[in-house]
Design a protein around this motif. Structure first.
Motif, PDB file in Angstrom:
ATOM      1  N   TRP A   2       1.618  -1.439  -6.022  1.00  0.00           N
ATOM      2  CA  TRP A   2       1.728  -0.371  -7.012  1.00  0.00           C
ATOM      3  C   TRP A   2       3.192  -0.066  -7.295  1.00  0.00           C
ATOM      4  O   TRP A   2       4.031  -0.106  -6.409  1.00  0.00           O
ATOM      5  CB  TRP A   2       1.039   0.896  -6.501  1.00  0.00           C
ATOM      6  CG  TRP A   2      -0.443   0.789  -6.528  1.00  0.00           C
ATOM      7  CD1 TRP A   2      -1.239   0.376  -5.497  1.00  0.00           C
ATOM      8  CD2 TRP A   2      -1.308   1.067  -7.617  1.00  0.00           C
ATOM      9  NE1 TRP A   2      -2.550   0.385  -5.883  1.00  0.00           N
ATOM     10  CE2 TRP A   2      -2.623   0.807  -7.183  1.00  0.00           C
ATOM     11  CE3 TRP A   2      -1.113   1.511  -8.918  1.00  0.00           C
ATOM     12  CZ2 TRP A   2      -3.723   0.982  -8.014  1.00  0.00           C
ATOM     13  CZ3 TRP A   2      -2.209   1.683  -9.743  1.00  0.00           C
ATOM     14  CH2 TRP A   2      -3.497   1.420  -9.288  1.00  0.00           C
ATOM     15  N   LEU A  44       1.493   5.360 -12.612  1.00  0.00           N
ATOM     16  CA  LEU A  44       1.330   4.337 -11.571  1.00  0.00           C
ATOM     17  C   LEU A  44       0.701   3.118 -12.223  1.00  0.00           C
ATOM     18  O   LEU A  44      -0.199   3.254 -13.060  1.00  0.00           O
ATOM     19  CB  LEU A  44       0.376   4.817 -10.479  1.00  0.00           C
ATOM     20  CG  LEU A  44       0.870   5.809  -9.462  1.00  0.00           C
ATOM     21  CD1 LEU A  44      -0.303   6.285  -8.602  1.00  0.00           C
ATOM     22  CD2 LEU A  44       1.924   5.186  -8.592  1.00  0.00           C
ATOM     23  N   SER A  46      -0.421  -1.312 -11.530  1.00  0.00           N
ATOM     24  CA  SER A  46      -0.515  -2.452 -10.633  1.00  0.00           C
ATOM     25  C   SER A  46      -1.213  -3.597 -11.351  1.00  0.00           C
ATOM     26  O   SER A  46      -2.089  -3.373 -12.191  1.00  0.00           O
ATOM     27  CB  SER A  46      -1.306  -2.085  -9.386  1.00  0.00           C
ATOM     28  OG  SER A  46      -1.418  -3.191  -8.523  1.00  0.00           O
TER      29      SER A  46
END
Length: 68
Positions: A2, A44, A46
């Motif tokens: 992340w 965030l 990822s």
């Protein structure tokens, strides 16, 4: 893994909702808001599949909110 970054925007207030979408990426990404305050919010993100070798474009919309 992340990663996160902060978006500064004077139109954002702590009661708003931020909607996110990812475009222009060959990998699959997951994006989420980790915090929001007056004037800023943190994203965030990822990579879900593959090696994150591309540059995703993250679009956002500010949905104005209120408390009563």
């Amino acid at each position: 893994t992340w990663a996160s970054f902060v978006v500064n925007n004077s139109l954002v207030s702590a009661t708003d909702t931020i909607a996110l979408s990812v475009t222009g990426a060959s990998n699959n990404y997951v994006v989420s808001i980790s915090s929001i305050s007056a004037g800023a919010f943190a994203i965030l993100f990822s990579s879900v599949t593959g090696t994150a070798s591309d540059t995703p474009k993250i679009n956002f919309a500010i949905i104005k909110g209120a408390t009563s």
